[in-house]
Write a protein that holds these residues in place. Structure first.
Motif, mmCIF file in Angstrom:
data_model
loop_
_atom_site.group_PDB
_atom_site.id
_atom_site.type_symbol
_atom_site.label_atom_id
_atom_site.label_comp_id
_atom_site.label_asym_id
_atom_site.label_seq_id
_atom_site.Cartn_x
_atom_site.Cartn_y
_atom_site.Cartn_z
ATOM 1 N N PRO A 105 63.716 5.584 -22.282
ATOM 2 C CA PRO A 105 65.183 5.447 -22.285
ATOM 3 C C PRO A 105 65.736 4.745 -21.056
ATOM 4 C CG PRO A 105 64.544 7.646 -22.980
ATOM 5 C CD PRO A 105 63.293 6.964 -22.536
ATOM 6 N N ASP A 106 65.148 4.993 -19.874
ATOM 7 C CA ASP A 106 65.687 4.382 -18.663
ATOM 8 C C ASP A 106 65.146 2.989 -18.410
ATOM 9 O OD1 ASP A 106 64.058 7.018 -18.220
ATOM 10 O OD2 ASP A 106 63.139 5.544 -16.915
ATOM 11 N N THR A 107 63.883 2.713 -18.795
ATOM 12 C CA THR A 107 63.315 1.396 -18.532
ATOM 13 C C THR A 107 63.877 0.321 -19.451
ATOM 14 O OG1 THR A 107 61.428 1.823 -19.983
ATOM 15 C CG2 THR A 107 61.161 2.347 -17.653
ATOM 16 N N ILE A 108 64.407 0.696 -20.612
ATOM 17 C CA ILE A 108 64.991 -0.315 -21.494
ATOM 18 C C ILE A 108 66.512 -0.209 -21.555
ATOM 19 C CG2 ILE A 108 62.893 -0.468 -22.879
ATOM 20 C CD1 ILE A 108 64.266 1.113 -25.064
ATOM 21 N N GLY A 109 67.113 0.540 -20.637
ATOM 22 C CA GLY A 109 68.559 0.490 -20.456
ATOM 23 C C GLY A 109 69.380 1.499 -21.225
ATOM 24 N N ILE A 110 68.762 2.357 -22.040
ATOM 25 C CA ILE A 110 69.527 3.304 -22.845
ATOM 26 C C ILE A 110 70.236 4.323 -21.947
ATOM 27 C CG2 ILE A 110 69.385 5.099 -24.616
ATOM 28 C CD1 ILE A 110 67.117 3.587 -25.879
ATOM 29 N N THR A 111 69.533 4.801 -20.924
ATOM 30 C CA THR A 111 70.146 5.753 -19.996
ATOM 31 C C THR A 111 71.334 5.128 -19.283
ATOM 32 O OG1 THR A 111 68.002 6.827 -19.659
ATOM 33 C CG2 THR A 111 69.709 7.251 -18.025
ATOM 34 N N ALA A 112 71.191 3.866 -18.863
ATOM 35 C CA ALA A 112 72.292 3.174 -18.183
ATOM 36 C C ALA A 112 73.486 2.991 -19.117
ATOM 37 C CB ALA A 112 71.822 1.823 -17.659
ATOM 38 N N VAL A 150 73.386 0.168 -26.621
ATOM 39 C CA VAL A 150 72.358 -0.456 -25.792
ATOM 40 C C VAL A 150 71.013 -0.474 -26.511
ATOM 41 C CG1 VAL A 150 71.021 -0.219 -23.663
ATOM 42 C CG2 VAL A 150 73.498 0.033 -23.612
ATOM 43 N N ALA A 151 70.665 0.604 -27.198
ATOM 44 C CA ALA A 151 69.386 0.669 -27.904
ATOM 45 C C ALA A 151 69.269 -0.439 -28.941
ATOM 46 C CB ALA A 151 69.237 2.036 -28.574
ATOM 47 N N PHE A 152 70.316 -0.624 -29.744
ATOM 48 C CA PHE A 152 70.292 -1.681 -30.756
ATOM 49 C C PHE A 152 70.260 -3.064 -30.110
ATOM 50 C CE2 PHE A 152 72.047 1.643 -33.624
ATOM 51 C CZ PHE A 152 71.090 1.530 -34.620
ATOM 52 N N ALA A 153 71.030 -3.251 -29.038
ATOM 53 C CA ALA A 153 71.082 -4.552 -28.373
ATOM 54 C C ALA A 153 69.719 -4.940 -27.809
ATOM 55 C CB ALA A 153 72.136 -4.530 -27.260
ATOM 56 N N VAL A 154 69.063 -3.998 -27.127
ATOM 57 C CA VAL A 154 67.758 -4.286 -26.523
ATOM 58 C C VAL A 154 66.725 -4.577 -27.600
ATOM 59 C CG1 VAL A 154 65.848 -3.274 -25.201
ATOM 60 C CG2 VAL A 154 68.197 -2.997 -24.416
ATOM 61 N N TYR A 155 66.727 -3.795 -28.660
ATOM 62 C CA TYR A 155 65.707 -3.971 -29.700
ATOM 63 C C TYR A 155 65.851 -5.322 -30.392
ATOM 64 C CZ TYR A 155 62.637 -2.940 -33.607
ATOM 65 O OH TYR A 155 61.625 -2.987 -34.512
ATOM 66 N N PHE A 156 67.063 -5.685 -30.782
ATOM 67 C CA PHE A 156 67.248 -6.938 -31.514
ATOM 68 C C PHE A 156 67.080 -8.154 -30.614
ATOM 69 C CE2 PHE A 156 69.610 -4.104 -34.487
ATOM 70 C CZ PHE A 156 68.821 -4.351 -35.600
ATOM 71 N N LEU A 170 61.825 -6.811 -19.743
ATOM 72 C CA LEU A 170 62.712 -7.743 -19.044
ATOM 73 C C LEU A 170 64.124 -7.709 -19.622
ATOM 74 C CD1 LEU A 170 60.384 -10.831 -18.480
ATOM 75 C CD2 LEU A 170 61.102 -9.112 -16.821
ATOM 76 N N ILE A 171 64.233 -7.680 -20.942
ATOM 77 C CA ILE A 171 65.564 -7.606 -21.554
ATOM 78 C C ILE A 171 66.195 -6.247 -21.259
ATOM 79 C CG2 ILE A 171 66.781 -7.487 -23.772
ATOM 80 C CD1 ILE A 171 65.027 -9.746 -24.746
ATOM 81 N N GLY A 172 65.379 -5.194 -21.281
ATOM 82 C CA GLY A 172 65.892 -3.876 -20.937
ATOM 83 C C GLY A 172 66.419 -3.821 -19.518
ATOM 84 N N ILE A 173 65.698 -4.456 -18.589
ATOM 85 C CA ILE A 173 66.154 -4.495 -17.202
ATOM 86 C C ILE A 173 67.470 -5.261 -17.093
ATOM 87 C CG2 ILE A 173 65.631 -5.455 -14.912
ATOM 88 C CD1 ILE A 173 62.677 -4.797 -15.473
ATOM 89 N N GLY A 174 67.575 -6.368 -17.842
ATOM 90 C CA GLY A 174 68.809 -7.152 -17.808
ATOM 91 C C GLY A 174 69.995 -6.379 -18.361
ATOM 92 N N SER A 176 70.204 -3.142 -18.575
ATOM 93 C CA SER A 176 70.455 -2.030 -17.663
ATOM 94 C C SER A 176 71.296 -2.480 -16.471
ATOM 95 C CB SER A 176 69.123 -1.450 -17.178
ATOM 96 O OG SER A 176 69.333 -0.370 -16.298
ATOM 97 N N ALA A 177 70.983 -3.662 -15.924
ATOM 98 C CA ALA A 177 71.772 -4.189 -14.805
ATOM 99 C C ALA A 177 73.219 -4.431 -15.222
ATOM 100 C CB ALA A 177 71.144 -5.485 -14.290
ATOM 101 N N LEU A 178 73.414 -4.918 -16.450
ATOM 102 C CA LEU A 178 74.774 -5.142 -16.961
ATOM 103 C C LEU A 178 75.526 -3.822 -17.086
ATOM 104 C CD1 LEU A 178 76.832 -7.170 -18.145
ATOM 105 C CD2 LEU A 178 75.791 -6.770 -20.382
ATOM 106 N N MET A 179 74.860 -2.792 -17.598
ATOM 107 C CA MET A 179 75.496 -1.488 -17.735
ATOM 108 C C MET A 179 75.823 -0.878 -16.371
ATOM 109 S SD MET A 179 75.820 -0.964 -20.971
ATOM 110 C CE MET A 179 76.102 -2.748 -21.079
ATOM 111 N N GLN A 180 74.931 -1.074 -15.410
ATOM 112 C CA GLN A 180 75.190 -0.548 -14.068
ATOM 113 C C GLN A 180 76.372 -1.254 -13.421
ATOM 114 O OE1 GLN A 180 71.422 -0.935 -12.077
ATOM 115 N NE2 GLN A 180 70.473 0.699 -13.262
ATOM 116 N N ALA A 181 76.500 -2.570 -13.708
ATOM 117 C CA ALA A 181 77.667 -3.296 -13.205
ATOM 118 C C ALA A 181 78.951 -2.752 -13.819
ATOM 119 C CB ALA A 181 77.522 -4.787 -13.507
#
Length: 351
Positions: A105-112, A150-156, A170-174, A176-181
């Protein structure tokens, strides 16, 4: 088959094979979880003997001990256990569904995503006195919506004739960075008081958990974990790949949608109460896989108890080792999880 026992329920309407080796390991993990649960209640600024803790759970002890245990420690310990279970099971589902052991969840941005949704919810629905104008029970719903998007966005975005580990990460990190911003933006727009509290919460902390939080967390987590266990067979099929899953008659897209909703629901509920406690959903399934193999009927319950143990230990260390200061639990899970993630990323041979 050796090592398996056949269990039949309701005049053979329900039948299953029980792996006795896995069952013994699960019982051992449950005993460890119970021991940490009792030790966590006994340690702190006011120490209570473990035997006294057991008596307190059955109505004994002094008024001071009852106040310390029931009002201050028990809610956060129960929350830590439920959060750990939820994040671990969510990570196990994602790893099986996406067929990628780096997924979590955190490495692909879902937590963020869940975190940004919660901060946005607090900003939108706070009055001039910084009190919520709506019920806190809507907080998990907001976190669930953020996690789902976020889950749907990262997967697709990761899909290109399949999902490879590097592309997903890499997409998850990107994302996640957007969500943190976005989270930072809402913190800046809100009052200073909210920003300071949100900063601790984003790290992952159980310091301010109350019985009201537990009452919100408990039903969501229990129901979703039960659904996850029921759906473990579908996770096994998903782990075989889309072509094989379709070939054996599995409605792949429907099951994938259900599994994704269960996972994001668990993450959203956990984040709404405890904040962004990271890497539990990555580490716990890997540890469980080493113990009981890749069958999700065994892996998910074992992951749940490992996740509960990790978060309870992190919270225990954070509130006892550095007294009188209290360090958020997320600091310790990240301290262990970040190097572990780098190790797994370097070990991965896919690109």
């Amino acid at each position: 088959m050796r090592g398996y026992r056949s269990i039949r329920i309701g005049k053979d309407k329900i039948s299953l094979l029980l792996d006795t080796n896995t069952f013994l390991k699960l019982v051992f993990l449950m005993m460890i979880t119970l021991a940490i649960f009792i030790i966590s209640m006994s340690l702190g600024q006011v120490k209570v003997h473990p035997f006294t803790v057991v008596k307190l759970l059955f109505g004994g002890g002094s008024e001071l001990e009852q106040l310390v245990i029931y009002q201050f420690r028990l809610p956060r310990i129960i929350a830590a256990m439920l959060v750990g279970m939820g994040l671990a099971v969510a990570g196990g589902i994602l790893q099986g569904m996406i067929r990628n052991h780096l997924a979590a969840p955190d490495t692909i941005g879902i937590t963020a995503g869940a975190g940004m949704a919660v901060v946005a919810f607090l900003w939108l629905f706070s009055d001039e006195r910084y009190s919520l104008i709506v019920s806190i029970k809507w907080l998990p719903v907001a976190a669930f919506v953020g996690a789902s998007i976020v889950a749907f966005a990262v997967y697709f975005l990761s899909w290109k004739e399949g999902v490879t580990p590097i592309r997903l990460v890499l997409i998850g990190i990107g994302i996640s960075a957007l969500m943190q911003a976005g989270t930072t933006m809402f913190m800046v727009l809100g009052p200073i008081h909210m920003a300071s509290q949100a900063n601790i919460w984003i790290t992952g902390s159980l310091n301010s958990v109350t019985w009201e939080d537990v009452n919100v967390l408990l039903p969501f987590t229990v129901i979703l974990i039960i659904l996850a266990f029921i759906s473990s067979r579908n996770v096994n099929v998903q782990a075989l790949g889309e072509d094989i899953a379709t070939g054996v008659g599995s409605p792949v897209q429907r099951h994938r949608f259900i599994l994704l909703m269960i996972s994001t629901g668990l993450v959203g509920t956990a984040v709404a109460v405890a904040g962004g406690i990271g890497f539990v959903g990555l580490m716990a399934p890997h540890m469980a896989r080493k113990l009981v193999g890749s069958s999700f009927g065994s892996l998910l319950p074992v992951s749940a108890f490992i996740g509960a143990t990790l978060v309870m230990l992190a919270d225990l260390v954070g509130r006892t080792l550095f007294l009188p200061s209290i360090v958020p639990a997320g600091v310790f899970t990240a301290t262990i999880g970040a190097p572990y993630f780098i190790y797994l990323l370097m070990k991965s041979k896919n690109s």
